[in-house]
Design a protein around this motif. Structure first.
Motif, short mmCIF file in Angstrom:
data_model
loop_
_atom_site.label_atom_id
_atom_site.label_comp_id
_atom_site.label_asym_id
_atom_site.label_seq_id
_atom_site.Cartn_x
_atom_site.Cartn_y
_atom_site.Cartn_z
N ALA A 1 26.30 69.55 23.36
CA ALA A 1 27.46 69.60 22.47
C ALA A 1 27.24 68.66 21.29
N ASP A 2 28.03 68.87 20.25
CA ASP A 2 27.95 67.98 19.09
C ASP A 2 28.43 66.58 19.47
N LYS B 1 31.77 65.35 21.35
CA LYS B 1 32.40 66.56 21.89
C LYS B 1 31.83 66.88 23.27
N TRP C 1 31.85 70.15 26.48
CA TRP C 1 32.03 71.58 26.68
C TRP C 1 33.29 71.84 27.49
N SER D 1 28.95 66.78 27.98
CA SER D 1 28.39 67.20 26.69
C SER D 1 27.13 68.03 26.85
N TYR E 1 31.90 79.28 26.86
CA TYR E 1 32.19 77.86 26.65
C TYR E 1 32.48 77.59 25.17
N GLU E 2 33.26 76.53 24.98
CA GLU E 2 33.50 76.07 23.61
C GLU E 2 33.48 74.54 23.60
N GLN E 3 33.27 73.98 22.43
CA GLN E 3 33.22 72.52 22.31
C GLN E 3 34.61 71.98 21.95
#
Lengths: 54, 450
Positions: A7-8, A11, A13, A24, A37-39
């Motif tokens: 992840a960034d 952030k 997941w 992350s 999935y999204e962050q």
């Protein structure tokens, strides 16, 4: 071969269906997809004690 | 020979070092594998002092001549257990009282102004009153028969017998120090407002069916209740309670914050709830125990009536012995419990905000993880073979997890090939402990590792 996603910064997941907050890093199951999935922003979700005594 | 002697000494030295290291770790003192025996010895003062037993014990001199005629001196508990008069009566009690007064109104001690039932009294000075039907019976003590305890206090006892239920506890309110009652079999909704007050240290109540209030036991250290609806407790007055055995109670009110700061049972170390006839769940919220050493051991191990949830929150409890039929466990803000071993009856857990727990063993029949997170000191988690529970275990905060335990978790995950993938969260620190091959144990079974 591991299907790895990072992840960034700051952030983590989150699973789109279960809303489960993850870490992350993500090593996808062999039949899983990154589309699930999204962050999101990292949050501390421990329930804190009620120190007011109320 | 000399070499063998050296080897033998080295083995002894290593064994001693290992033993001491484990002992220090058990005492929450940091002891490392590379610590020498001397450095470990230097850490011994960091161990907390060993606490003496918190079980209430009667004064060693609280012993009376045996009413059955032997040469042995007896406590009132022994007199109660060896009572040869009891079989003639339905109800009885024994009260040990401090000899502060010359006289005692035995009927008034029964707590009512109208006591015309035939009651029998046997006193420690040898006096016997049989079938007394008057409202008042004033006895003048023979003080020469008082015993003297280790604090120099004179002590006496009163034994009361009746064939009619006594709706009042024989309390002799201001002088009773230890009392054992069985005077009200089958009575429900009993008001317990007039229990012995200061200086009563030990109260044992048998046969009672209900307690609607429980007031003024200012000095109570031990409480035994056999049967009862235990509600309306005046909690803040149980400041010195160290030991409580509450058998067959249908209502147990130990939670609630109404007495915050006063500390219900601030010294209570052992709470035993052997059975609970109607409640199917149990909840202990440590706020009623807040800012106190609180209970060390919660023993529900033989409590078969708890068939749903066990909840322990905000607690410094050190050990939980689970009821064998509980189906769920919820904990939050658990501070000093080193190990949680869940019985196989438990199918649902919620664990959140746990400090000090190093090992958790999930039951073999776990179905739902409502929450499993922020278990900060965890080193070992054991999940059942073919683990396939819903919900996600999150070990991100459990950065002390041992490598072998992490691998064991991965090996025990069920194979979800052909099914929807599930997630398990180890967190970056734990993931860094694993090789790619080890991570692949999970992903090859269609688990997403995070």
């Amino acid at each position: 071969m591991l299907n790895y996603h990072k992840a960034d910064e700051d952030k983590v997941w989150k699973h789109k269906v279960t809303n489960t907050i993850l870490s992350s890093e993500l090593y996808l199951g062999k039949e899983d997809s990154i589309e699930n999935y999204e962050q999101v922003e990292e949050v501390l979700d421990e329930q804190q004690p009620n120190d007011t005594g109320e | 020979m000399a070499t063998n002697k050296w080897l033998s000494d080295l083995r002894v030295l290593k064994s001693n070092t290992d033993t001491l290291r484990e002992h220090l770790r058990d005492g929450n003192v940091a002891a490392y594998d590379n610590d020498t025996l001397q450095t470990l010895i230097n850490k011994v003062p960091q161990l907390a002092p060993i606490e003496s037993s918190d079980k209430w014990q009667p004064d060693p001199l609280w012993k009376f001549p045996d009413p059955n005629g032997s040469d042995e001196l007896k406590t009132i508990r022994e007199i109660w257990d060896e009572d040869t008069v009891a079989s003639s009566y339905t109800y009885r009690s024994i009260c040990q009282i401090i000899g502060d007064y010359d006289t005692i109104d035995l009927k008034a001690g029964l707590g009512t102004t109208s006591r015309t039932n035939a009651d029998t009294f046997i006193l420690s000075d040898g006096t016997v009153y049989e079938n007394v039907t008057t409202n008042s019976l004033v006895h003048t003590w023979d003080k020469s028969k008082d015993i003297i305890d280790s604090k120099g206090r004179p002590m006496r006892y009163v034994r009361i017998y009746s064939n009619s239920a006594n709706y009042y506890i024989p309390h002799f309110q201001l002088t009773t120090i230890w009392c054992i009652f069985e005077m009200y079999k089958g009575i429900t909704n009993y008001s317990h407002n007039d229990v012995p007050r200061t200086p009563c240290e030990c109260l044992e109540v048998y046969g009672l069916n209900a307690v609607s209030s429980f007031a003024f036991p200012y000095a109570l250290k031990k409480l035994v209740f056999n049967n009862g609806k235990f509600s309306g407790v005046v909690q803040q007055q149980l400041k010195f309670l160290t030991e409580a055995e509450l058998n067959n109670i249908s209502v147990f009110n130990i939670s609630g914050n109404s007495n915050y700061g006063n500390g219900f049972n601030v010294h209570l170390k052992t709470l035993t709830l052997p059975s609970n006839s109607t409640n199917t769940s149990f909840s202990l919220d440590g706020y009623s125990l807040a800012y106190a050493p609180a209970i060390d051991i919660l023993d529900l191990s033989v409590n078969t009536s708890v068939t749903s949830g066990v909840t322990v929150k905000n607690s410094y409890i050190k050990k939980i012995l689970f009821p064998p039929n509980a189906t769920s466990f919820t904990t939050q803000q658990l501070y000093t419990c080193k190990e949680l071993v869940l019985p196989n009856s438990i199918t649902t857990v919620s664990i959140n905000g746990v400090h000090g727990t190093k090992k958790i063993v999930l039951s073999d029949n776990i179905i739902t993880i409502t929450a499993f997170q922020t278990v900060y000191e965890l080193e070992e988690l054991i999940i059942p073979f073919n683990y396939n529970a819903t919900g996600t275990i999150n070990l991100s905060s459990s950065t002390k997890m041992k490598h072998d335990s992490l691998v064991n978790i991965l090996e025990n995950l069920a194979d979800l090939t052909g099914q929807t993938a599930k997630t398990i969260t180890f967190g970056s620190t734990n993931l860094a402990k694993l090789t790619d091959e080890e991570k692949a144990i999970a992903t090859n079974k269609n688990w997403t590792l995070s």
